[in-house]
Design a protein around this motif. Structure first.
Motif, PDB file in Angstrom:
ATOM      1  N   TRP A  44      83.299  66.151   4.751  1.00 24.08           N
ATOM      2  CA  TRP A  44      83.552  67.592   4.715  1.00 24.08           C
ATOM      3  C   TRP A  44      83.576  68.149   6.139  1.00 24.08           C
ATOM      4  N   LYS A  47      84.302  74.071   8.232  1.00 22.76           N
ATOM      5  CA  LYS A  47      85.112  75.134   7.632  1.00 22.76           C
ATOM      6  C   LYS A  47      85.115  75.021   6.109  1.00 22.76           C
ATOM      7  N   GLN A  48      85.259  73.801   5.592  1.00 21.85           N
ATOM      8  CA  GLN A  48      85.248  73.609   4.139  1.00 21.85           C
ATOM      9  C   GLN A  48      83.907  74.032   3.528  1.00 21.85           C
ATOM     10  N   LYS A  50      81.678  76.132   4.866  1.00 19.70           N
ATOM     11  CA  LYS A  50      81.556  77.585   5.033  1.00 19.70           C
ATOM     12  C   LYS A  50      82.379  78.331   3.988  1.00 19.70           C
ATOM     13  N   ASN A  51      83.563  77.806   3.679  1.00 17.96           N
ATOM     14  CA  ASN A  51      84.461  78.454   2.721  1.00 17.96           C
ATOM     15  C   ASN A  51      83.971  78.382   1.274  1.00 17.96           C
ATOM     16  N   ASN A  53      81.303  79.728   0.307  1.00 18.86           N
ATOM     17  CA  ASN A  53      80.885  81.116   0.148  1.00 18.86           C
ATOM     18  C   ASN A  53      80.142  81.344  -1.181  1.00 18.86           C
TER      19      ASN A  53
END
Length: 171
Positions: A44, A47-48, A50-51, A53
């Protein structure tokens, strides 16, 4: 309902109204402040992760392969963190010290209201009550039990069975 395995004990439970990320610990590029590393190696990206969410983050306990400030730094500090009602809740203080102010401590009887009709019930592990926890989630009418690397305890298993009577998915 979707359940996605991330790595180690990290799992994303995604219902229609609630998205809860359990134990987000990811070592990126084999970099770790704790000298613990994902195996097999994580694929991973930051960004993945964090996205994702999440609406909520469930942290089972403070071992570095479950509670990682470096991974947690990827998420909004307003994201509610769900933990057990430990007798000496140093875990709550530690989370607040890294900037998470919305630390929800589960009530043994009522649990924690998530989104919509979804709920979480988080209990300290009876075998290691100041260290570990287990989580029981009711999401989209599914009953999900997450015992992570909790040491099995017959009495606690009987209590969970009596309290909830149904488990659709066990992690």
């Amino acid at each position: 309902m979707k359940i996605k395995y991330i790595t180690n004990a990290s799992v994303l439970i995604e219902g229609k109204k609630t998205k809860i990320l359990c134990d987000p610990w990811v070592t990126f590029n084999n970099n770790s402040e704790s000298n613990y590393y994902n195996y097999p190696e994580n694929r991973w990206t930051k960004k993945q992760i964090k996205n994702i969410n999440p609406d909520f983050i469930y942290l089972t306990h403070s071992h570095p392969d479950h509670y990682d400030p470096m991974t947690l730094s990827l998420f909004n500090k307003k994201t509610p963190i769900v933990i057990a009602n430990f007798k000496n809740n140093y875990f709550e203080r530690s989370l607040k010290s890294i900037g998470f102010k919305n630390v929800y401590i589960s009530d043994d009887n009522t649990g924690i209201k998530l989104n919509g009709r979804d709920r979480a019930f988080i209990y300290p592990a009876e075998t290691t009550e100041e260290l570990d926890s287990l989580g029981y989630f009711e999401i989209d009418n599914y009953k999900i039990l997450n015992v992570n690397d909790n040491i099995e305890n017959f009495n606690q298993c009987e209590k969970v069975k009596k309290t909830f009577s149904q488990i659709d998915i066990a992690l």
